[in-house]
Structure formats: structure tokens, C-alpha cells
Write an enzyme that holds these catalytic residues in place. Structure first.
Site, mmCIF file in Angstrom:
data_model
loop_
_atom_site.group_PDB
_atom_site.id
_atom_site.type_symbol
_atom_site.label_atom_id
_atom_site.label_comp_id
_atom_site.label_asym_id
_atom_site.label_seq_id
_atom_site.Cartn_x
_atom_site.Cartn_y
_atom_site.Cartn_z
ATOM 1 N N TYR A 72 24.206 -13.278 -17.677
ATOM 2 C CA TYR A 72 23.918 -13.963 -16.653
ATOM 3 C C TYR A 72 24.525 -13.355 -15.344
ATOM 4 O O TYR A 72 24.139 -13.289 -14.418
ATOM 5 C CB TYR A 72 25.035 -15.274 -16.803
ATOM 6 C CG TYR A 72 24.732 -16.490 -15.937
ATOM 7 C CD1 TYR A 72 23.920 -17.667 -15.979
ATOM 8 C CD2 TYR A 72 25.367 -16.282 -14.646
ATOM 9 C CE1 TYR A 72 23.818 -18.563 -15.149
ATOM 10 C CE2 TYR A 72 25.323 -17.515 -13.787
ATOM 11 C CZ TYR A 72 24.362 -18.362 -14.071
ATOM 12 O OH TYR A 72 24.064 -19.388 -12.903
ATOM 13 N N PHE A 124 1.566 -15.410 6.873
ATOM 14 C CA PHE A 124 0.905 -15.612 5.396
ATOM 15 C C PHE A 124 1.174 -17.212 5.187
ATOM 16 O O PHE A 124 2.077 -17.632 5.709
ATOM 17 C CB PHE A 124 1.402 -14.895 4.262
ATOM 18 C CG PHE A 124 0.650 -15.442 2.814
ATOM 19 C CD1 PHE A 124 -0.636 -15.205 2.921
ATOM 20 C CD2 PHE A 124 1.377 -16.273 1.916
ATOM 21 C CE1 PHE A 124 -1.219 -15.681 1.571
ATOM 22 C CE2 PHE A 124 0.815 -16.735 0.626
ATOM 23 C CZ PHE A 124 -0.550 -16.201 0.617
ATOM 24 N N ASP A 125 0.229 -17.972 4.401
ATOM 25 C CA ASP A 125 0.548 -19.508 4.747
ATOM 26 C C ASP A 125 1.736 -19.922 4.105
ATOM 27 O O ASP A 125 2.368 -20.841 4.645
ATOM 28 C CB ASP A 125 -0.785 -20.072 3.779
ATOM 29 C CG ASP A 125 -0.955 -19.728 2.314
ATOM 30 O OD1 ASP A 125 -0.492 -18.520 2.026
ATOM 31 O OD2 ASP A 125 -1.355 -20.595 1.529
ATOM 32 N N ASP A 215 7.708 -8.912 5.809
ATOM 33 C CA ASP A 215 7.235 -9.442 4.713
ATOM 34 C C ASP A 215 6.497 -8.220 4.082
ATOM 35 O O ASP A 215 5.363 -7.872 4.561
ATOM 36 C CB ASP A 215 6.207 -10.455 5.176
ATOM 37 C CG ASP A 215 5.289 -11.107 4.144
ATOM 38 O OD1 ASP A 215 5.312 -10.593 2.911
ATOM 39 O OD2 ASP A 215 4.668 -12.214 4.030
ATOM 40 N N ALA A 217 5.100 -7.726 0.901
ATOM 41 C CA ALA A 217 4.457 -7.827 -0.034
ATOM 42 C C ALA A 217 3.412 -6.763 -0.577
ATOM 43 O O ALA A 217 3.599 -6.416 -1.796
ATOM 44 C CB ALA A 217 3.563 -9.170 -0.217
ATOM 45 N N LYS A 258 2.812 -8.336 -6.031
ATOM 46 C CA LYS A 258 1.835 -7.473 -5.369
ATOM 47 C C LYS A 258 1.977 -5.893 -5.711
ATOM 48 O O LYS A 258 2.043 -5.411 -6.645
ATOM 49 C CB LYS A 258 1.591 -7.857 -4.236
ATOM 50 C CG LYS A 258 1.000 -8.858 -3.726
ATOM 51 C CD LYS A 258 1.614 -10.319 -3.367
ATOM 52 C CE LYS A 258 1.082 -11.407 -3.158
ATOM 53 N NZ LYS A 258 2.076 -12.627 -3.088
ATOM 54 N N HIS A 450 -4.874 -26.768 0.509
ATOM 55 C CA HIS A 450 -5.762 -25.747 -0.392
ATOM 56 C C HIS A 450 -5.444 -25.907 -1.779
ATOM 57 O O HIS A 450 -6.668 -25.785 -2.508
ATOM 58 C CB HIS A 450 -5.830 -24.357 0.203
ATOM 59 C CG HIS A 450 -4.697 -23.769 0.240
ATOM 60 N ND1 HIS A 450 -3.610 -23.873 0.973
ATOM 61 C CD2 HIS A 450 -4.196 -22.516 -0.543
ATOM 62 C CE1 HIS A 450 -2.705 -22.943 0.685
ATOM 63 N NE2 HIS A 450 -2.956 -22.088 -0.200
#
Ligand code: F0G
Length: 464
Positions: A72, A124-125, A215, A217, A258, A450
Site C-alpha cells: 500500500y 483535449f475534451d 499535457d 499524453a 498512450k 459523445h
């Protein structure tokens, strides 16, 4: 003569995928309310819905899974991952999260307040969602060239620094908590950001004493494009370029699904200890204790190996060239796609492909549905449905581009699969004049519609 590139890996295990008939697919997509997210995977032949978490892990990553330390607190797998993150990004403070949007949720809980403005290249969304959910504004400062699908600009993901300066002049400084730079820029078509632009954005952020958050990714794919396209980087390794890229920023959020080459995972990495301390509070509340944050020990181990593999040139060359191979086949058939090709996906330009379908009938979605019916290929709409409604007026926001994204999972499909996709698209393109009508929405969620939207076909039949 230069030899053609070949994949620097071979297959150790295969996963069967099931072909289906046209009639079956027509029935299945109607049952799915014409939402490709509602299809179960056994009904899809080639799945290009996303490159996120859909790649193949290497034998070394699988071996690392067996060494996972599930403690943990203070897990050895956490320490392995922390070391790799610091080596690749240079950020000393690190928090694991269960995926990218969780990293956004934790960091934005510290940074974003109601009424704030967060400038960036096309967000990005989920990034936009996490900003708007906090009643703040995501301000798109991408260069205008990004909206021209044909113009050849090597770094269409760049921020327009004049727009960014305007954002700072038009808003009180305390209203801009940070600037976010998405590399590569998914929403603009998987287009890279140049090192020069990153440096300039960083300089502007410093001038206004505002943090720059990456970001990240697809940072490794972005680093590959910098190496191939930007002067002065030809002889640098991907790891050197990545390290330089992050050196201009104050922190990052990462969807490890990604360029982490894993199926699930994410993290936040930061330069400032104080910000890290504030973020830990939310990480513990939303994700888990500091040394696992929603990830299994074994998954953190696999990610540590994945980050190293994803930042190797040979891997990236195969990856980017496979995507480009599909793009070149489509261009040969005259099919309109965003150029230059993106790093992780080919984007069909639905405004040019099916201009005969009215925009308020979701032409990009109509094209994505047709691709599924014709070939069992699942892409995704990046158009009006994804752009969603204005949070204040609740009216559709029509984005400049109506796209269908064909995202290529990493190390998963062969060049033959790419040839098959190109052949199916050619068939649809040859009969595109028959496409007249699209779809109407019959049910939609208040935010990020979406994923769950339900659609109905508008008669007469849109195609066929
Ligand atoms: N940022 C970018 C640039 C992304 O592309 C994604 C996810 C995220 C953040 C969120 O990460 O999914 O791990 O929570 N993109 C996926 C896609 C879903 O299909 O492009 P996540």
C-alpha cells in the site's frame, strides 16, 4: 539505396479478431443507437476508436508485471516508476493516478477556480471538461494553419503566441492559473508542437509569472517530430529532446495509456514542491495513497518499462511511419485527410468527404457509421457531437473541422490491416455522392455527450 524500415519487434502471441457481414453490422449499429461507443468489441473487426490503452505491451513489460510490489505504501514499483519519470522528464515530484483525466482532476482541483481562463493549444475534451466543470473557460490559442487541413506546416499544434499574449492582456493575471500545452495536439489532428514554440510559450508564461503545464499524453511522438522536422535536433536522441521539452515547463499531466505503452495509468509530475503538496491532498481523496494513486504495483512497473521503450527512436520510427502509410494510401485514392499526417491517427475531413450531408445532421458521425457498416472498422467522430454545446447557451458549437479520427493502436495492427482500411474507404469515397442525410440526436448527457449520445437516422436513407 535506403532500406525500407521494418518493425523492430516480432510477434510472440496473437489475438483473433472476428470478421462479420454487412447485414450483421447494419443491425448492430442500429441497436447501438448509431453510437460507435455502444458497440461491443466482438462486433468490431479493426478498432481505431482510440490509441489509448489499446496497444500491445512488450515481453519486458509483461515480465515486470510479475515483479509488481503491491504494498500500500512505499511500493518498489512506485520507486521504479518515479525514477524513470524523473530521468525522462526532469520533474522531481510525482503522483501516480489511474489515467490522464484523473491527473487533470487532481491538478485542476488545486489550480482552477470559477471564472478562470486557461489558454492552450486546442484542449483535449477531458481537459476542457475539467476546466468547464469548474465554471472556467478553456481558451483555444492554436495557430490558424491548424484549421486548414491541406496546408503543409510542420508544427500545426503550435500555439499562436500573439493570441496567447492577447489572452494575458484581456484577462487579469490572477484569472489565468496556468497555460496548458498538449503535445502532440490531439484535437488539432495529432499535430506536433515545435521546440521553438514551446520555448516561446514558456517565455511568455514566465513573463506573466504563470505556470506552463504540458499535457504529455503523446510527448514521445512529439519528440520524434521535433527530431525529424526541426533544425538542430537531428542528432539528438528522443530522450534528450523529451528532457529539453519538459525543461521549459512547470509540470505535466500524463495519460500513460498512450506514450506510456500501458493499458491503464497516468500521473502528474511537477517541479514545485508546494504545488505537489497541495495536489497530494486531492490525490489521496480521489485516487489513492501517494505511492499508488489508483494503479496496481505491477502496472506501475510495466509503465516504467513502457516509458523507456516509447522514447526509443526505432520504435517511434515504425509507429509514425505506419500511420503515415495509411495516410499515403488514402491520399493516393484522393480521399481528403488532414496533412501532414498526425502522429497517432489519420483524420478524415468530413467537410470535404461528405459535404452533401448537412452540418446539423452530424456529417462526420455519418461517415464514421458508414465506415463501420462497410468494413467493420470503428473510428471516432471529432466534430460537432464531440464539440458539444456551449455551456451557457446550450446550443451546438460547430467546430471549424468535422473529422473522423482513425487512431492506430501502438504495436497492434499490421500494414495489411492498413491496406484493408484504405480499400474500404476507397469504396465509400467512390459512392460519396449518394450520401445526403445524416442523423439527429434523441438523447444526450449534460456534459461530454459523445460517449453516451443516442442517434436516429434521418430518412431518406443517408447512404446506400
Ligand atoms: N489528454 C490528451 C491529449 C488525450 O488525448 C487524452 C485521452 C487525455 C488527456 C485523457 O487521458 O483517457 O487517460 O483519461 N485521449 C483518448 C483519446 C481518450 O482517444 O484520444 P485518459
Amino acid at each position: 539505396m535506403n532500406l525500407p524500415y521494418a518493425e523492430p519487434y516480432k510477434t510472440k502471441m496473437v489475438e483473433y479478431i472476428k470478421p462479420s457481414t454487412l447485414e450483421e453490422r447494419k443491425k448492430w449499429i442500429a441497436e447501438a443507437h448509431y453510437n460507435l461507443f455502444n458497440l461491443t468489441s466482438d462486433k468490431v473487426f479493426i478498432d481505431l476508436l482510440t490509441d489509448s490503452g489499446t496497444g500491445a505491451m512488450s515481453d519486458k513489460q509483461w515480465a515486470e508485471m510479475m515483479l509488481g510490489d503491491e504494498s500500500y505504501a512505499g511500493s518498489q514499483s512506485y520507486l521504479k516508476l518515479k525514477d524513470v519519470v524523473e530521468r525522462i522528464t526532469g520533474f522531481p515530484f510525482f503522483l501516480p493516478t489511474h489515467q490522464g483525466r484523473a491527473a487533470e482532476n487532481v491538478l485542476f482541483s488545486v489550480l482552477v477556480k470559477e471564472g478562470d481562463v486557461v489558454p492552450g493549444n486546442a484542449h483535449f475534451d477531458t481537459t476542457k471538461g475539467h476546466i468547464e466543470f469548474r465554471k472556467a473557460t478553456a481558451l483555444d490559442c492554436t495557430i490558424d494553419e491548424a484549421f486548414d487541413t491541406i496546408i503543409h506546416h510542420p508544427f500545426k499544434g503550435n500555439i499562436d503566441t500573439a493570441k496567447l499574449e492577447d489572452a494575458f492582456s484581456n484577462n487579469p493575471n490572477e484569472r489565468i492559473p496556468f497555460v496548458v500545452l498538449t503535445v502532440t495536439c490531439n484535437t488539432a489532428g495529432g499535430q506536433p508542437v515545435s521546440m521553438e514554440n514551446i520555448k516561446e510559450v514558456s517565455r511568455i508564461c514566465k513573463k506573466y509569472n504563470t505556470p506552463l503545464i504540458i499535457d504529455a499524453a503523446r510527448f514521445a511522438e512529439n519528440a520524434y517530430f521535433i527530431k525529424i522536422r526541426e533544425k538542430g535536433y537531428e542528432d539528438k536522441s528522443i530522450k534528450e529532446i523529451s528532457r529539453e521539452l519538459f525543461s521549459y515547463a512547470d509540470g505535466m499531466t500524463m495519460s500513460a495509456k498512450k506514450d506510456g505503452l500501458v493499458n491503464m495509468g497516468g500521473f502528474i509530475a511537477l517541479r514545485d514542491e508546494e504545488l505537489y503538496k497541495q495536489a497530494t491532498v486531492f490525490n489521496i481523496m480521489y485516487e489513492g495513497f501517494l505511492t499508488y494513486g489508483g494503479m496496481n504495483g505491477r502496472d506501475m512497473g510495466a509503465l516504467a518499462v513502457g516509458l523507456d521503450e516509447a522514447t526509443e527512436f526505432d520504435y517511434l520510427e515504425t509507429r509514425i511511419n505506419q500511420v503515415a502509410f495509411l495516410g499515403e494510401q488514402l491520399v493516393k485514392h484522393g480521399i481528403p485527410v488532414i496533412q501532414p499526417f498526425g502522429g497517432h491517427a489519420i483524420f478524415l475531413d468530413a467537410n470535404k468527404f461528405v459535404p452533401t450531408i448537412p452540418r446539423d445532421e452530424y456529417r462526420a458521425q455519418a461517415l464514421a457509421i458508414e465506415l463501420y457498416i462497410e468494413g467493420g472498422i470503428r473510428g471516432v467522430e471529432i466534430g460537432t457531437i464531440l464539440a458539444d454545446r456551449d455551456p451557457f447557451t446550450h446550443k451546438n458549437r460547430y467546430p471549424e473541422l468535422e473529422l473522423v479520427r482513425l487512431a492506430i493502436p501502438r504495436r497492434t495492427y499490421s500494414l495489411n490491416h492498413m491496406r484493408y482500411i484504405a480499400a474500404v474507404l476507397k469504396k465509400i469515397y467512390d459512392t460519396r455522392d449518394q450520401a445526403k442525410r445524416g442523423y439527429r440526436i434523441v438523447d444526450e448527457a449534460p456534459i461530454m455527450r459523445h460517449f453516451t449520445v443516442k442517434l436516429e437516422k434521418i430518412s431518406p436513407e443517408p447512404t446506400k
